[in-house]
Structures are given as C-alpha cells and as structure tokens.
Design an enzyme around this catalytic site. Structure first.
Site, mmCIF file in Angstrom:
data_model
loop_
_atom_site.group_PDB
_atom_site.id
_atom_site.type_symbol
_atom_site.label_atom_id
_atom_site.label_comp_id
_atom_site.label_asym_id
_atom_site.label_seq_id
_atom_site.Cartn_x
_atom_site.Cartn_y
_atom_site.Cartn_z
ATOM 1 C CE LYS A 79 117.681 118.468 42.593
ATOM 2 N NZ LYS A 79 116.674 117.479 42.167
ATOM 3 C CB SER A 153 118.765 114.166 42.000
ATOM 4 O OG SER A 153 117.624 114.941 41.711
ATOM 5 C CB SER A 177 114.730 113.911 42.519
ATOM 6 O OG SER A 177 115.633 113.080 41.860
HETATM 7 N N1 GLN Z 1 116.613 108.691 40.458
HETATM 8 C C1 GLN Z 1 115.872 109.053 39.291
HETATM 9 C C2 GLN Z 1 116.806 109.289 38.144
HETATM 10 O O1 GLN Z 1 117.944 109.061 38.322
HETATM 11 C C3 GLN Z 1 115.020 110.247 39.564
HETATM 12 C C4 GLN Z 1 115.772 111.501 39.525
HETATM 13 C C5 GLN Z 1 114.901 112.702 39.689
HETATM 14 O O2 GLN Z 1 113.749 112.607 40.098
HETATM 15 N N2 GLN Z 1 115.450 113.846 39.322
HETATM 16 O O3 GLN Z 1 116.440 109.692 37.083
#
Ligand code: GLN
Length: 486
Positions: A79, A153, A177
């Site tokens: 990532k 994400s 994410s």
């Molecule tokens: N969708 C969640 C957010 O927008 C989680 C994102 C994540 O785990 N990095 O914060």
C-alpha cells in the site's frame, strides 16, 4: 503457466523444489499487470524492474542451495502509505506526489532483502475513505465487476491480489481498510491486534487506530505474511512486547467446542438481505463444524461510528499538520509564510482530507474538546468494555465485514455519511484494538461477501484457526475474479 493465479505458499513449495524460478513467477505477474492494469488500476507506482532484479537474486540463492524465507521471490504489492526506501510513497495525495522516503518501514525490513515488490498500491488519500475514489490520482476498479469499487482504503492492495497483479499484499486498517476491501474483492484480509505489527514507516492517519496487515488469497498466506511482519519494534512505542507465535501452527482444520459469539447489534438496519443470508448460512456451517454459538449483546456498537469519526479526524488533523510545504512535499509559493501554507494545503489536499482536518480541528478546539473529543474517548472505552465482556464468554465473535457488497463507482462519492456507514461492522474492532479477519463466505449477484471473525487481544491464532476451518470446508479461495470484459 498462470503462476499469477497461485497462492504464496504453493509458489514457495515450487520454488524450493526448483520446479519454477522466482524470475518465472515474477514475469508471470508482470505480464498479468500489463494485461489487466489498464482496467483495474490497482497501482500508483509499478516497480517491475526492481522486482526482476530481486527475483534474480533469489534464484541465485536457491541455486547455491541457500535457505529462502517463505515469501522470498513471490511478488507482492505494498500500500502506498508504507515507506520503501528509494521508492515513491505518495499516500495517493498530491501533497506527497514526489516524496521518496530515505528509509524503510519496519515491515519492509522484516520482510527482508528477498522480498519482490511489483508496485505501490492505490488507496484513498491518506487512507481516508472506503472506495479508493478519494485517491488523488485515480479510482481502482473491482476485478469482479469493473463498474464497482474495490473498497478502501486499501482498495489497490485488495484488487491487485484479486486480479492476479500481486500474489499477496500489505494494507493498513484504521477503521476497516484491510477487511472491507478484502470482503469486496473476495480475498482474505487480517487486521492484527493494535501494537502487534510496527507502525514505523506507515504514514500516520489516526495513530491510535492504524495497523498494517496482510491481504492474501487464502488464510495460509495470511499466516505466512503475519509470520514475517509481526513483532515488537523499539521504533514504535505502541508496539507490544510479546512473543510472536508461528502463525502457521494455527492452521488447523478443527473448531470443535470453539465458543462463537454472534453480536446481535452487528446485523444493522439497511443491511443487504443477501449478505445477511450468507452470513447466517456461514454461521450455521460453523455450528455444523463443531462450534458452539451464543448470541451476545454489545450495546455500545451503535455509538462506535460517531466516536470514530471524531477520534480519527482529530488525530488526522494533528498528524497532517506536518504537510506545510516546508520540509518536504508539494509547495505553492505565497506572499508570506502563512499565505504559502494556505495555498499549499488548499491546492494539494483533496476534499475528504480537508473535511477530516476541519472536523478534527473543530473537535479538538478549546470550546468543543470536552463535548466532542473527550466524549468520544469515553465512548471508545465503553465499546472496548463490550468486547471485554463478550470475550469472558466466547473465544471469537463472528459478524458481517460490511453491510453490502461492493457498490458502483460514483454511487456514494457525494454522500460521505453513506460511505462512512460501510464501516459500521469494522470500526468497533479498531476502537477496541482487537484483531479481526475477513474471509470470503459467499456471493450476491456475482459479488463477493466477507465474513468477519474477531478475536481477543493478541489472539490472532484463534481467528486464523476459525478462518482456516471455514475456508477448508468451502471453495471460495479457489475461485478467481473473472475481471469483467478483460
Ligand atoms: N473508511 C474508514 C475511513 O474512512 C476507514 C479507513 C481506514 O481504515 N484507513 O476512515
């Protein structure tokens, strides 16, 4: 041969027996990237040349009869918020578009010299989002249906593994994410216990919630990756000083007598009935495999989302203060320093990141700190206590990973609240700091569904065993994304 379709543990055996070379495997994955990346767009940066160099070095080792580590020579995706020395690390943000870190994240050091990385995977900018639509560069497409999102994400990491553009990958999980994109893309995603894996070199979003973890094609590979990356690190003061087990020992096809809790609050209103059906069938299957099921109540679940959307933005607003155009990253010249800050941050941050910086700054400001931030921290404690209480009675909790399957690109991008609601089942796990895994458990209209298994702190082994048993009695891990019209 279609080596790009194999699992890491299968390729490791083939490598050791000299039935295939690391260069052949890497070439197979690179050819696959060349064939499908135009449709999937999983990557921000491709590193094929460096990958082939590494693969050659691994082959030389094998030829000399040297031992190789389980992931050596097997192409992975990282990532793009995890630092690799000398490789661009953008966090999918224009503000870091040209940032080349001079050091490795601890996870990269631990993976070691023989790690073949084919690319840096796309994400929502600074990991804020659930669809990769917030990436400052492009949206990634779900290999099961290119008109849908891969989740986020870590959407690039999940799509790469599902599409054959990497055999395994690393993601990061602050509120879901790793698990949510794994669910949407029909692969396995594990968020370890907070502190199990070092965050050193992971660009911070919300430091008290962030964890790095594996996204893989099966549970065995998740254990392989965990063996490589887990463990105490003096460079991360929140990393836990605990022995790291051999996670592959947890890969036992037996859950007889295992106590599973089903938290009733996780079957939320608005959940897709097909998803619910598939989760309930999976639970029945776990019972048939010998588990004992009890319904449990976790009454503070409904407040977790609101608490998260105060705590995470609060931490983010502070963490992102460093992007001011001074030490590194994008800079827009201004009339004076304040003007320069304003122009730089206005131009280079995307809408969602700005929204969160504003939310977080507001929640932390002196007049509102007690009413919002402090209150959210108290809710976090209550959520954690729900887990403590549940784990007095059961070994693991089983829930849906997300309330729906992957949605259409563009469907929720103008409705932040609808996007945030995708995380209702994953966020409490981060607030409590416990480990959770998502594994494929069914399909709805051809799109994968994820089953979440949540464990006690530092007990990744029991969730791996539960996941492995479920997987071995099904065939979801043997299916491969059809990749739409490609
Ligand atoms: N969708 C969640 C957010 O927008 C989680 C994102 C994540 O785990 N990095 O914060």
């Amino acid at each position: 041969m279609d080596f790009f379709k194999y699992k890491a543990h299968q390729l490791h055996s083939l490598l050791k027996n000299k039935e295939v070379s690391a260069v052949e495997i890497t070439n197979s994955v690179i050819e696959r990237i060349n064939a499908v990346e135009g449709s999937v767009k999983a990557y921000i940066t491709q590193t094929s040349e460096a990958a082939l160099e590494k693969a050659k070095a691994v082959d030389a080792k094998i030829q000399k009869g040297e031992e190789i580590s389980p992931l050596a020579g097997i192409p992975g995706a990282i990532k793009d918020n995890i630092c690799i020395s000398g490789t661009k690390t953008t966090c999918a943000s224009k503000i870091l578009a040209d940032f080349i870190p001079p050091y490795n994240a601890t996870v990269m050091e631990k993976l070691g010299q023989d790690t073949v990385v084919v690319g840096k995977a796309n994400l929502d900018e600074f990991a804020m989002g659930g669809s990769t639509e917030n990436s400052g560069f492009h949206t990634t497409h779900n290999p099961w249906d290119l008109s849908t999102v891969p989740g986020g994400s870590s959407g690039g990491s999940a799509a790469a593994v599902a599409a054959g553009e990497a055999i395994w990958s690393l993601g990061s999980d602050t509120g879901g994410s790793i698990r949510q994109p794994a669910a949407y893309c029909g692969v396995v995603g594990l968020k370890p216990t907070y502190g199990r894996v070092s965050r050193y070199g992971l660009v911070a979003y919300a430091s008290s919630l962030d964890q790095i973890g594996p996204i893989t094609r099966d549970v065995t590979d998740a254990a392989f990756v965990m063996n490589a990356i887990a463990g105490y690190d003096s460079k991360d003061s929140t990393s836990i000083k605990a022995d790291t087990p051999d996670y592959t020992k947890a890969l036992v096809n037996n859950i007889k007598g295992l106590k599973i809790g089903i938290p009733r609050e996780y079957f939320v209103a608005g959940m897709d009935p097909e998803v619910e059906k598939s989760i309930r069938q999976s639970i029945d299957q776990l019972v048939a495999l010998g588990a004992e099921i009890t319904e449990v109540s976790m009454p503070h679940t409904e407040y977790a989302l609101s608490a998260y959307y105060l705590i995470a933005p609060a931490e983010a607003s502070s963490n992102l203060a460093r992007y001011d155009g001074v030490s590194y990253g994008h800079r827009v010249p201004g009339n004076d320093i304040v003007d320069m800050y304003k122009k730089t941050r206005s131009e280079a941050f995307g809408t969602e990141v700005k929204r969160r910086i504003m939310l977080g700054t507001y929640a932390l400001s002196s007049g509102y700190y007690d009413a919002y931030y402090l209150k959210a921290l108290k809710v976090r404690t209550l959520v954690k206590q729900d887990f403590d209480r549940a784990f007095e009675k059961v070994d693991v909790l089983v829930t849906p990973t997300a309330p729906t399957t992957a949605f259409k690109i563009g469907d929720k991008s103008n409705d932040p609240l609808a996007m945030y609601l995708q995380d209702v089942c994953t966020i409490p796990v981060n607030l409590a700091g416990v480990p959770g895994i998502s594994i494929p458990c069914g399909f709805s209209n051809g799109m994968p569904i994820g089953l979440q298994i949540i464990g006690k702190p530092l007990d990744e082994e029991t969730i791996l065993r539960t996941a492995y048993t479920f997987e071995q009695n099904n065939d979801y891990h043997k299916r491969f994304a059809p990749l739409g019209e490609v």
